[in-house]
Design an enzyme around this catalytic site. Structure first.
Site, PDB file in Angstrom:
ATOM      1  CG  ASP A 148      -5.223  11.859  -4.097  1.00 50.31           C
ATOM      2  OD1 ASP A 148      -4.945  11.271  -3.037  1.00 50.31           O
ATOM      3  OD2 ASP A 148      -6.292  12.487  -4.257  1.00 50.31           O
ATOM      4  N   GLY A 169       3.106   5.945   2.090  1.00 42.19           N
ATOM      5  CA  GLY A 169       3.595   5.164   3.214  1.00 42.19           C
ATOM      6  C   GLY A 169       3.183   3.711   3.058  1.00 42.19           C
TER       7      GLY A 169
HETATM    8  P1  IMP Z   1      -5.850   6.238  -3.182  1.00 44.52           P
HETATM    9  O1  IMP Z   1      -5.691   7.702  -3.313  1.00 44.52           O
HETATM   10  O2  IMP Z   1      -5.192   5.463  -4.300  1.00 44.52           O
HETATM   11  O3  IMP Z   1      -5.496   5.707  -1.829  1.00 44.52           O
HETATM   12  O4  IMP Z   1      -7.392   5.909  -3.389  1.00 44.52           O
HETATM   13  C1  IMP Z   1      -8.393   6.438  -2.547  1.00 44.52           C
HETATM   14  C2  IMP Z   1      -9.509   5.446  -2.358  1.00 44.52           C
HETATM   15  O5  IMP Z   1     -10.184   5.260  -3.618  1.00 44.52           O
HETATM   16  C3  IMP Z   1      -9.043   4.045  -1.957  1.00 44.52           C
HETATM   17  O6  IMP Z   1      -9.014   3.920  -0.576  1.00 44.52           O
HETATM   18  C4  IMP Z   1     -10.082   3.137  -2.562  1.00 44.52           C
HETATM   19  O7  IMP Z   1     -11.139   2.957  -1.659  1.00 44.52           O
HETATM   20  C5  IMP Z   1     -10.605   3.926  -3.749  1.00 44.52           C
HETATM   21  N1  IMP Z   1     -10.040   3.406  -4.995  1.00 44.52           N
HETATM   22  C6  IMP Z   1      -9.044   3.966  -5.733  1.00 44.52           C
HETATM   23  N2  IMP Z   1      -8.784   3.212  -6.802  1.00 44.52           N
HETATM   24  C7  IMP Z   1      -9.643   2.159  -6.747  1.00 44.52           C
HETATM   25  C8  IMP Z   1      -9.848   1.029  -7.586  1.00 44.52           C
HETATM   26  O8  IMP Z   1      -9.187   0.810  -8.612  1.00 44.52           O
HETATM   27  N3  IMP Z   1     -10.820   0.179  -7.203  1.00 44.52           N
HETATM   28  C9  IMP Z   1     -11.574   0.363  -6.091  1.00 44.52           C
HETATM   29  N4  IMP Z   1     -11.409   1.376  -5.267  1.00 44.52           N
HETATM   30  C10 IMP Z   1     -10.442   2.285  -5.588  1.00 44.52           C
END
Ligand code: IMP
Length: 199
Positions: A67, A8
């Site tokens: 994810d 989203g």
């Molecule tokens: P998502 O599944 O991509 O939304 O990632 C989950 C959470 O992991 C995010 O809210 C970030 O806090 C953390 N995260 C994922 N990738 C990174 C990155 O490359 N740098 C820093 N934090 C990350």
């Protein structure tokens, strides 16, 4: 090929589009599709698959889902699939800075500071054709934050291959080393193959 992106989040879409070399992605909300599946898997792959399958069951067209999260060895793999919600409780959501400061606090006194960022990407082309790519970025949790680039936990994540804190990496360089960059490059190879097959 029209490719839906099971998210989203417009920023995520922009980032993934860049990482996929400009490959056009469509968010469900851009077509008025309500999409907010419960990400209750116990692994990144399970969550990527949950999102991809949920959207595929609505659009019946190719779907990409992702994810990501951070796994810290000394914390038994936490925050893992809970990375985005680390430290949150029902009443209060922590800011990104509060989250990485909580991580630093939980790492106090830990000798082994090794950690891994993980990204799972799931592509569903048809009910019978599903691909999962999972990639990592290996590093260490720093002892104090540094740098202003990037997002999330970047100010406290030292990227081993770059020899730098992620938030100190010049814009653009992070893609070379990041879990998401590596996974997206492999996904792009797959997508190009699919496109060529269709030509
Ligand atoms: P998502 O599944 O991509 O939304 O990632 C989950 C959470 O992991 C995010 O809210 C970030 O806090 C953390 N995260 C994922 N990738 C990174 C990155 O490359 N740098 C820093 N934090 C990350």
């Amino acid at each position: 090929m029209k490719l839906y992106f099971a998210s989203g989040n417009s920023h995520k879409k922009e980032e993934m589009t860049r990482l996929l070399g400009g490959f056009a992605l469509v968010l469900p909300k851009e077509e008025g599709i309500e999409f907010d599946p419960e990400e209750n898997g116990s692994t990144f792959i399970e969550n990527a698959l949950i999102k991809a399958e949920a959207l595929y069951s609505i659009v019946h067209q190719p779907v990409l889902a992702d994810d990501s999260g951070l796994m810290v060895k000394a914390l038994g793999g936490a925050p893992g699939v809970h990375t985005a919600r680390y430290g949150d409780d029902a009443g209060k959501k922590l800011s990104a800075r509060e989250k990485y400061m909580l991580l630093l606090k939980n790492m106090e006194g830990k000798e082994d500071r090794s950690a891994t960022f993980v990204t799972a990407l799931c592509l569903i082309l048809s009910p019978e054709r599903k691909y999962i790519i999972q990639e990592t970025c290996e590093g260490e949790i720093a002892t104090s934050p540094s740098g202003t680039n990037g997002f999330g936990y970047d100010p406290v994540f030292f990227v081993n291959d770059a020899g730098m804190i992620a938030a100190e990496l010049p814009e653009g360089d992070k893609d070379i080393y990041s879990h998401r960059g590596k996974a997206a490059r492999k996904m792009l190879t797959l997508l190009k193959e699919e496109l060529n097959d269709k030509e």
